[in-house]
Scaffold this motif. Structure first.
Motif: not given
Length: 168
Positions: A52-56, A71-77
């Motif tokens: 996963n990647n973390t976005y703000l 904070e928004i978590i999404r898969p690295k894909t």
């Protein structure tokens, strides 16, 4: 040289403490009554874990003081394709290159998640456009268009290769 020095002396600066690596993916002004009332920034901060990647998503006032962050978590894909603000809500369009689908995620002004729309992408031209962006190319058009205080137009091609906007 004097003009550049004067601009740098009066420019506003933004600092994000506690962040090792920061990549701004989308940003823009928050405009109300034809005046800039603040700014939004969407950052790709760092990998949360191997999957996963973390976005703000951060909101700032007109003086660049942080007001709110989500904070928004999404898969690295996932790759961010587009991000916009319509006066009342934020929309972010992600492309999942492994599943060949897009996810349009919306947040209100208090950064509460409103909803999301997932679309499978089977049109080869759209897949090529999204993959080019994943590989670092600049988008040649807006994929999400804000409708002031109404919603968003989501641009895409169907299998019959007709251009089409959908309102969300």
């Amino acid at each position: 040289m004097l003009v550049v020095a004067a601009l740098q002396a009066t420019a506003q600066n933004l600092t994000k403490h506690g962040v090792l690596r920061l990549n701004v993916r989308s940003f823009g002004p928050i405009i109300q009554d034809d005046q800039v009332r603040g700014y939004y920034f969407f950052y790709n901060v760092d990998k949360r874990d191997p999957q996963n990647n973390t976005y703000l998503l951060s909101l700032y006032d007109e003086n660049l003081r942080e007001v709110n962050t989500e904070e928004i978590i999404r898969p690295k894909t996932y790759t961010l394709i587009d991000g916009v603000f319509n006066g009342e809500a934020f929309a972010f369009l992600f492309f999942d290159f492994r599943a060949r689908r897009t996810e349009l995620v919306t947040y209100d002004r208090s950064l509460k998640r409103i909803g999301n729309v997932i679309r499978l992408i089977s049109n080869k031209s759209m897949l090529s456009s999204y993959r080019a962006i994943v590989n670092g190319a600049e988008a040649s058009q807006a994929f999400v268009v804000p409708l002031t205080n109404k919603g968003f137009l989501y641009y895409g091609l169907r299998d019959d290769s007709k251009f089409k906007y959908e309102i969300h």
